[in-house]
Design a protein around this motif. Structure first.
Motif, PDB file in Angstrom:
ATOM      1  N   UNK A 243      29.881  37.408  34.590  1.00  0.00           N
ATOM      2  CA  UNK A 243      30.214  37.821  35.962  1.00  0.00           C
ATOM      3  C   UNK A 243      30.788  36.630  36.728  1.00  0.00           C
ATOM      4  N   UNK A 244      30.168  35.465  36.568  1.00  0.00           N
ATOM      5  CA  UNK A 244      30.680  34.253  37.229  1.00  0.00           C
ATOM      6  C   UNK A 244      32.075  33.921  36.706  1.00  0.00           C
ATOM      7  N   UNK A 245      32.268  34.074  35.391  1.00  0.00           N
ATOM      8  CA  UNK A 245      33.583  33.763  34.803  1.00  0.00           C
ATOM      9  C   UNK A 245      34.666  34.690  35.345  1.00  0.00           C
ATOM     10  N   UNK A 246      34.404  35.998  35.375  1.00  0.00           N
ATOM     11  CA  UNK A 246      35.453  36.919  35.853  1.00  0.00           C
ATOM     12  C   UNK A 246      35.729  36.741  37.344  1.00  0.00           C
ATOM     13  N   UNK A 247      34.762  36.211  38.072  1.00  0.00           N
ATOM     14  CA  UNK A 247      35.021  35.908  39.490  1.00  0.00           C
ATOM     15  C   UNK A 247      35.918  34.682  39.596  1.00  0.00           C
ATOM     16  N   UNK A 248      35.680  33.708  38.714  1.00  0.00           N
ATOM     17  CA  UNK A 248      36.461  32.471  38.772  1.00  0.00           C
ATOM     18  C   UNK A 248      37.874  32.647  38.221  1.00  0.00           C
ATOM     19  N   UNK A 249      38.028  33.445  37.182  1.00  0.00           N
ATOM     20  CA  UNK A 249      39.337  33.509  36.517  1.00  0.00           C
ATOM     21  C   UNK A 249      40.292  34.561  37.096  1.00  0.00           C
ATOM     22  N   UNK A 250      39.891  35.208  38.197  1.00  0.00           N
ATOM     23  CA  UNK A 250      40.813  36.125  38.874  1.00  0.00           C
ATOM     24  C   UNK A 250      40.708  37.576  38.436  1.00  0.00           C
ATOM     25  N   UNK A 251      39.944  37.821  37.368  1.00  0.00           N
ATOM     26  CA  UNK A 251      39.817  39.205  36.879  1.00  0.00           C
ATOM     27  C   UNK A 251      39.155  40.094  37.938  1.00  0.00           C
TER      28      UNK A 251
END
Ligand code: GLN
Length: 262
Positions: A243-251
């Protein structure tokens, strides 16, 4: 509207809802059976646009796309979605274990957190009062709801808020109709069987754009949505990282823009 009428109608709605509960939607999933990844079975309650809805027989929406992206990012496979009534989601997750994850615009509450685990929050919302557009019922504050027939969806924070109106003596128990699904409540609102609905703000705005209804006023509740998982499921750590990754990568932003929830 008499009490008896309310009760009959509620029973009728319950029957419809129970039949619908067995439906599982396969249309939108890209279930990759050749993969050896562990599966997560996601569950939702459609009829809550733009978070989860059916379009041309397919389950779609912000929650659906976000949950699938997060499950993929965490290195799991998402199985077919199970689409059931909102009030059945927690028992399906924690008791029968028919689903592994709830993605249903579910507000993180202390009461629910006694039964299930929540991921980190992924969305914020408040409550809105929805009425007929241009109708005679135009409340501006909670006290104005006195004597108005109110509709809510079973097991929601909107229902809790309406129960509070009863406790505060603003409406009576006879004034409250509890539906299995908000879409049915909106149908009763436009056909003048009820006068107002208590519902999450972003969903109220969606109905406002697509039906003959309007937001009368909002009530700041500061709710945060989380995905639900079983309390003993360690995969929640991977899901939170994803969840943190998809928030950071624009997804996240891309999906949120697509569903107009930013
Ligand atoms: N956010 C509200 C709740 O958690 C409503 C959710 C819904 O109806 N899907 O109760």
């Amino acid at each position: 509207m008499s009490r008896r009428y309310d009760m009959d109608r509620r029973a009728y709605i319950k029957t419809i809802g129970a039949g619908g509960a067995v439906a599982a939607f396969a249309g939108c999933t890209t279930d990759d059976s050749s993969s050896s990844n562990e599966e997560i079975v996601p569950g939702t309650a459609s009829g809550f646009p733009p978070f989860e809805l059916t379009r041309d027989g397919e389950l779609v929406g912000f929650d659906i796309e976000l949950a699938e992206a997060v499950i993929d990012e965490a290195g799991y496979d998402h199985a077919e979605w199970t689409d059931i009534e909102f009030a059945s989601l927690i028992p399906s997750l924690s008791q029968s274990e028919d689903i592994d994850m709830i993605a249903a615009a579910m507000t993180i509450t202390d009461e629910r957190a006694e039964q299930i685990a929540f991921t980190d929050p992924y969305y914020e919302a408040n409550q809105a009062i929805l009425v007929r557009a241009g109708g005679s019922i135009q409340p501006e504050e909670q006290e104005d709801l006195s004597g108005v027939e109110i509709g809510v969806q079973s097991g929601t924070t909107g229902e809790n808020l309406a129960e509070g109106l009863i406790e505060d003596g603003i409406i009576s128990g006879n004034n409250l109709s509890v539906y299995d699904n908000y879409t049915l409540a909106v149908e009763d609102l436009t056909s003048e069987l009820i006068g107002a609905i208590v519902i999450d703000t972003p969903v109220a705005r969606d109905f406002e754009s697509n039906r003959d209804v309007a937001v009368a006023f909002t009530i700041p509740t500061g709710e945060q949505y989380g995905f639900g998982m079983r309390q003993d499921d360690d995969r929640i750590e991977d899901i939170n990282d994803a969840l943190a990754t998809v928030r950071e990568n624009g997804t996240y932003e891309e999906i949120a823009n697509e569903w107009d929830v930013l």
